[in-house]
Design a protein around this motif. Structure first.
Motif, PDB file in Angstrom:
ATOM      1  N   ASN A  55      12.406  12.220  14.752  1.00 41.69           N
ATOM      2  CA  ASN A  55      12.031  11.359  15.876  1.00 41.69           C
ATOM      3  C   ASN A  55      13.068  10.279  16.145  1.00 41.69           C
ATOM      4  OD1 ASN A  55      11.654   9.759  13.714  1.00 41.69           O
ATOM      5  ND2 ASN A  55       9.598   9.065  14.247  1.00 41.69           N
ATOM      6  N   ARG A  56      14.323  10.503  15.743  1.00 40.45           N
ATOM      7  CA  ARG A  56      15.335   9.457  15.918  1.00 40.45           C
ATOM      8  C   ARG A  56      16.204   9.694  17.129  1.00 40.45           C
ATOM      9  NH1 ARG A  56      14.036   4.924  13.361  1.00 40.45           N
ATOM     10  NH2 ARG A  56      12.466   5.700  11.929  1.00 40.45           N
ATOM     11  N   VAL A  57      16.615  10.971  17.362  1.00 45.68           N
ATOM     12  CA  VAL A  57      17.593  11.248  18.412  1.00 45.68           C
ATOM     13  C   VAL A  57      16.860  11.490  19.718  1.00 45.68           C
ATOM     14  CG1 VAL A  57      19.625  12.601  18.970  1.00 45.68           C
ATOM     15  CG2 VAL A  57      18.868  12.434  16.616  1.00 45.68           C
ATOM     16  N   GLY A  58      17.074  10.615  20.707  1.00 47.18           N
ATOM     17  CA  GLY A  58      16.454  10.818  22.001  1.00 47.18           C
ATOM     18  C   GLY A  58      14.987  10.458  21.993  1.00 47.18           C
TER      19      GLY A  58
ATOM     20  N   LEU B 295      13.622  14.467  20.864  1.00 48.81           N
ATOM     21  CA  LEU B 295      13.815  15.710  21.601  1.00 48.81           C
ATOM     22  C   LEU B 295      15.272  16.147  21.650  1.00 48.81           C
ATOM     23  CD1 LEU B 295      11.305  15.463  24.559  1.00 48.81           C
ATOM     24  CD2 LEU B 295      11.311  17.049  22.663  1.00 48.81           C
ATOM     25  N   LEU B 296      16.211  15.249  21.402  1.00 47.39           N
ATOM     26  CA  LEU B 296      17.619  15.637  21.472  1.00 47.39           C
ATOM     27  C   LEU B 296      18.150  16.085  20.113  1.00 47.39           C
ATOM     28  CD1 LEU B 296      19.047  13.015  23.945  1.00 47.39           C
ATOM     29  CD2 LEU B 296      18.519  15.389  24.342  1.00 47.39           C
ATOM     30  N   GLN B 297      17.257  16.228  19.143  1.00 47.59           N
ATOM     31  CA  GLN B 297      17.677  16.633  17.807  1.00 47.59           C
ATOM     32  C   GLN B 297      18.479  17.939  17.792  1.00 47.59           C
ATOM     33  OE1 GLN B 297      17.103  14.753  15.050  1.00 47.59           O
ATOM     34  NE2 GLN B 297      18.357  16.218  13.911  1.00 47.59           N
TER      35      GLN B 297
ATOM     36  N   MET C 198      13.923  22.907  16.532  1.00 46.78           N
ATOM     37  CA  MET C 198      13.241  21.637  16.799  1.00 46.78           C
ATOM     38  C   MET C 198      11.728  21.799  16.655  1.00 46.78           C
ATOM     39  SD  MET C 198      13.448  18.594  18.145  1.00 46.78           S
ATOM     40  CE  MET C 198      12.095  17.561  18.609  1.00 46.78           C
ATOM     41  N   ALA C 199      11.188  22.831  17.326  1.00 46.32           N
ATOM     42  CA  ALA C 199       9.737  23.040  17.305  1.00 46.32           C
ATOM     43  C   ALA C 199       9.262  23.290  15.883  1.00 46.32           C
ATOM     44  CB  ALA C 199       9.385  24.235  18.200  1.00 46.32           C
ATOM     45  N   GLU C 200      10.088  24.045  15.120  1.00 45.38           N
ATOM     46  CA  GLU C 200       9.730  24.355  13.741  1.00 45.38           C
ATOM     47  C   GLU C 200       9.554  23.065  12.940  1.00 45.38           C
ATOM     48  OE1 GLU C 200      10.651  27.926  12.488  1.00 45.38           O
ATOM     49  OE2 GLU C 200       9.088  27.313  11.107  1.00 45.38           O
ATOM     50  N   ARG C 201      10.515  22.166  13.080  1.00 43.52           N
ATOM     51  CA  ARG C 201      10.448  20.930  12.278  1.00 43.52           C
ATOM     52  C   ARG C 201       9.325  20.030  12.750  1.00 43.52           C
ATOM     53  NH1 ARG C 201      16.543  18.999  12.314  1.00 43.52           N
ATOM     54  NH2 ARG C 201      15.723  17.301  11.038  1.00 43.52           N
ATOM     55  N   LYS C 202       9.101  20.011  14.071  1.00 39.56           N
ATOM     56  CA  LYS C 202       7.989  19.200  14.587  1.00 39.56           C
ATOM     57  C   LYS C 202       6.652  19.760  14.086  1.00 39.56           C
ATOM     58  CE  LYS C 202       9.169  15.750  17.305  1.00 39.56           C
ATOM     59  NZ  LYS C 202       8.767  14.377  16.966  1.00 39.56           N
ATOM     60  N   THR C 203       6.490  21.089  14.170  1.00 39.47           N
ATOM     61  CA  THR C 203       5.245  21.692  13.696  1.00 39.47           C
ATOM     62  C   THR C 203       5.044  21.393  12.225  1.00 39.47           C
ATOM     63  OG1 THR C 203       5.803  23.487  15.192  1.00 39.47           O
ATOM     64  CG2 THR C 203       3.929  23.819  13.776  1.00 39.47           C
ATOM     65  N   ALA C 204       6.121  21.556  11.450  1.00 39.90           N
ATOM     66  CA  ALA C 204       6.035  21.249  10.022  1.00 39.90           C
ATOM     67  C   ALA C 204       5.582  19.812   9.826  1.00 39.90           C
ATOM     68  CB  ALA C 204       7.382  21.483   9.362  1.00 39.90           C
ATOM     69  N   GLY C 205       6.174  18.904  10.608  1.00 40.10           N
ATOM     70  CA  GLY C 205       5.825  17.497  10.479  1.00 40.10           C
ATOM     71  C   GLY C 205       4.353  17.266  10.730  1.00 40.10           C
ATOM     72  N   TYR C 206       3.841  17.793  11.844  1.00 42.18           N
ATOM     73  CA  TYR C 206       2.453  17.495  12.180  1.00 42.18           C
ATOM     74  C   TYR C 206       1.503  18.169  11.204  1.00 42.18           C
ATOM     75  CZ  TYR C 206       3.945  15.089  16.305  1.00 42.18           C
ATOM     76  OH  TYR C 206       4.515  14.171  17.131  1.00 42.18           O
ATOM     77  N   ILE C 207       1.877  19.368  10.708  1.00 43.21           N
ATOM     78  CA  ILE C 207       0.990  20.023   9.742  1.00 43.21           C
ATOM     79  C   ILE C 207       0.969  19.247   8.431  1.00 43.21           C
ATOM     80  CG2 ILE C 207       0.819  22.079   8.277  1.00 43.21           C
ATOM     81  CD1 ILE C 207       1.377  23.737  10.683  1.00 43.21           C
TER      82      ILE C 207
ATOM     83  N   VAL D 296      23.506  20.945  16.748  1.00 40.47           N
ATOM     84  CA  VAL D 296      24.569  21.841  17.186  1.00 40.47           C
ATOM     85  C   VAL D 296      25.916  21.139  17.071  1.00 40.47           C
ATOM     86  CG1 VAL D 296      25.527  22.999  19.199  1.00 40.47           C
ATOM     87  CG2 VAL D 296      23.125  23.253  18.662  1.00 40.47           C
ATOM     88  N   PHE D 297      25.958  19.863  17.482  1.00 40.36           N
ATOM     89  CA  PHE D 297      27.210  19.108  17.398  1.00 40.36           C
ATOM     90  C   PHE D 297      27.679  19.023  15.946  1.00 40.36           C
ATOM     91  CE2 PHE D 297      29.592  15.093  17.256  1.00 40.36           C
ATOM     92  CZ  PHE D 297      30.591  15.442  18.143  1.00 40.36           C
ATOM     93  N   LYS D 298      26.742  18.744  15.045  1.00 36.61           N
ATOM     94  CA  LYS D 298      27.116  18.660  13.636  1.00 36.61           C
ATOM     95  C   LYS D 298      27.644  19.994  13.125  1.00 36.61           C
ATOM     96  CE  LYS D 298      24.728  19.531  10.087  1.00 36.61           C
ATOM     97  NZ  LYS D 298      23.684  19.668   9.083  1.00 36.61           N
ATOM     98  N   LEU D 299      26.960  21.078  13.482  1.00 37.25           N
ATOM     99  CA  LEU D 299      27.368  22.380  12.954  1.00 37.25           C
ATOM    100  C   LEU D 299      28.715  22.815  13.516  1.00 37.25           C
ATOM    101  CD1 LEU D 299      23.922  24.095  13.010  1.00 37.25           C
ATOM    102  CD2 LEU D 299      25.313  23.695  11.018  1.00 37.25           C
ATOM    103  N   PHE D 300      28.993  22.445  14.785  1.00 37.20           N
ATOM    104  CA  PHE D 300      30.276  22.812  15.370  1.00 37.20           C
ATOM    105  C   PHE D 300      31.428  22.113  14.666  1.00 37.20           C
ATOM    106  CE2 PHE D 300      28.610  24.637  19.407  1.00 37.20           C
ATOM    107  CZ  PHE D 300      29.410  25.750  19.392  1.00 37.20           C
ATOM    108  N   THR D 301      31.206  20.886  14.250  1.00 34.04           N
ATOM    109  CA  THR D 301      32.298  20.133  13.657  1.00 34.04           C
ATOM    110  C   THR D 301      32.412  20.341  12.148  1.00 34.04           C
ATOM    111  OG1 THR D 301      30.792  18.277  13.528  1.00 34.04           O
ATOM    112  CG2 THR D 301      32.292  18.329  15.392  1.00 34.04           C
TER     113      THR D 301
END
Lengths: 333, 178
Positions: free
Chosen positions: A51-54, A58-60, A35-44, A65-70
């Motif tokens: 910014n859709r889930v939660g 923050l619930l991304q 999550m932090a990686e993608r946020k940092t990438a975004g701001y840079i 994880v849910f997607k990868l499990f299924t």
């Protein structure tokens, strides 16, 4: 209540509980870091990032994880299945196990090994085996290329990594992480990054290469070998590889903090929080992890020859010279 | 304790069998790392964690990785089954192995193990290092051997550089075009 606490402090029970806590921490760290990686990438890159889930996205990680499990676990038809499936495990276990010897706060360490630093070096060296297993087991040319690059890189950068630890070991006279932290003062000018500045920088760079992050991500090399050793993985096996990458990234940051930036010691003496000094440890580690991510989105990838030149012709001589300087200083003073 | 011993012994022996039996060189090398890890576990059980760490660092982390690296560089990666070439010697190998096994079993059975226990060995890294470097009034032969070994390694490193160095005039090949 007291009896329960005493029971929890008994040896095998204490070890299993604290090891479970470490495992919980490592797995969640991996999720949070994606999550932090993608946020940092975004701001840079002047965008928002997920910014859709939660709230504010923050619930991304939970959604990921849910997607990868299924998701279905696809393996190539001619893959060497045991090696293919064993590789993520061989990468994750070393990355998670070394967290045992990190002191999070005074008296908060799972196992205070008197050979802690040696344990760290030994167990992280198994990680290269996992990379080779992934590359060979996938039965794919890209994977094999990535694995060869990864093995060459990790073996080469282990040399400056180990050499850069020796200065701290000489100053402390101990291989235990707890002793290393205790011997650094409660003020920031007592930390080892000042007398060992070249070693600290070398360890930072070599650690970055050891965990295969940009600018040393040749084994992955998205733009040339599409994903390197992990190109054939999907679903949870891929998630385990990612988790071990992020776990070892966090591990490298925390070892950086423990050896050179005072571990849980507060930056100034009056900021001592007693048993809550893990807050300092967490803040410092998070800062180092942020610099890792900052570098990732700012610097281009090295070429293979530049990588080898940097490792063998610059970092190794620096550490050797500073080893002699440290030894001479210890002899004189 | 006995469970741990049985687990480690099983891991070491089964992996060692795997090294010999498997028809694939890469599988053999990976089994070998399992066997090395089992031996490292034995060192931990014998209160010698430093030896265990060195075992993992050198044998699992370096030797096996370099062997795998070498296999992958020298064989064509498309060939799945690396046929082992030593199968012609299987009977000679069997007799040598059986002889060594019988000899070791004999030696181990006549040895009186009563006075030896896992706790009697050198426990700490510090004591180990003092013995190795001859700081205390111990024998200094280990220091000499230690220095000789390091000189040998230095010679090996220099020799590797000399062997692998390109002669001048062969063109500057930096490996960029790979």
């Amino acid at each position: 209540m007291q009896t329960v606490l005493n029971l929890l402090e008994m040896e095998p029970i204490r070890f299993f509980i604290s090891f479970g806590a470490i495992l919980f921490l490592v797995l969640n760290l991996a999720a949070i870091l994606t999550m932090a990686e993608r946020k940092t990438a975004g701001y840079i890159q002047l965008r928002y990032g997920p910014n859709r889930v939660g709230p504010r996205g923050l619930l991304q990680p939970a959604a990921d994880v849910f997607k990868l499990f299924t998701k279905e676990n696809v393996s190539p038809g001619r893959a060497d299945l045991w090696i293919f499936l064993g590789a993520p495990i061989a990468m994750f276990i070393p990355a998670a196990a070394v967290w045992m010897v990190i002191p999070f706060a005074p008296n908060a360490v799972v196992a205070n090994l008197n050979i802690g630093i040696l344990f760290f070096v030994a167990v992280t060296s198994i990680g290269a085996l996992g990379v080779i297993m992934a590359g060979y087991g996938s039965h794919s040319t890209f994977s094999l290329l990535g694995a060869l690059r990864g093995a060459a890189q990790m073996i080469s950068y282990e040399v400056p990594l180990i050499l850069s630890l020796l200065g701290v070991i000489m100053l402390t006279g101990s291989l235990s992480f707890v002793d290393v932290v205790n011997s650094q003062g409660p003020n920031f000018w007592g930390w080892y990054f000042l007398p060992q500045l070249p070693m600290a920088l070398t360890f930072y760079i070599a650690g970055l290469a050891e965990v295969k992050r940009v600018p040393f991500d040749l084994p992955e090399g998205e733009s040339e070998i599409v994903g390197g050793f992990m190109v054939e993985y999907s679903g949870m096996t891929w998630a385990l590889i990612q988790a071990s990458e992020f776990a070892s990234m966090g591990l490298m940051a925390s070892i950086n903090v423990t050896l050179f930036f005072g571990g849980w010691q507060p930056p100034l003496e009056f900021l001592d929080l007693g048993n809550f000094n893990w807050i300092w440890f967490g803040l410092k580690t998070a800062l180092i992890m942020f610099t890792f991510q900052w570098i990732r989105w700012s610097v281009p990838r090295l070429r293979m020859d530049q990588l080898m030149d940097l490792g063998w012709k610059i970092l190794v001589p620096i550490t050797l010279v500073w080893l002699f300087v440290t030894a001479g200083a210890m002899l004189v003073f | 304790m006995i469970v741990a011993f049985a687990f480690l012994a099983g891991m070491t022996l089964v992996s060692a069998m795997g090294v010999v039996i498997s028809r694939n060189v890469v599988h053999s090398a990976l089994f070998m790392s399992g066997s090395f890890l089992g031996v490292a576990g034995f060192f931990v059980m014998l209160n010698a964690p430093a030896l265990a760490a060195f075992q993992v660092l050198i044998y699992v982390g370096a030797v096996t990785v370099v062997i795998l690296f070498g296999i992958m560089f020298t064989q064509k990666p498309q060939v799945r089954r690396f046929r082992t070439i030593l199968n012609a010697q299987r009977w000679a190998g069997f007799f040598v192995a059986a002889g060594v096994g019988a000899f070791l079993a004999f030696i181990l059975s006549i040895q009186n193990w009563g006075a030896t226990s896992s706790g009697n060995g050198t426990r700490g890294v510090a004591a180990f290092a003092r013995n190795l470097l001859g700081v205390t009034q111990g024998s200094e032969i280990f220091t000499l051997l230690f220095e000789v070994a390091s000189v040998l390694l230095l010679v090996a490193v220099v020799a590797a550089i000399v062997v692998s160095r390109r002669k001048t005039g062969e063109g500057v090949d930096r490996g960029v075009e790979e």
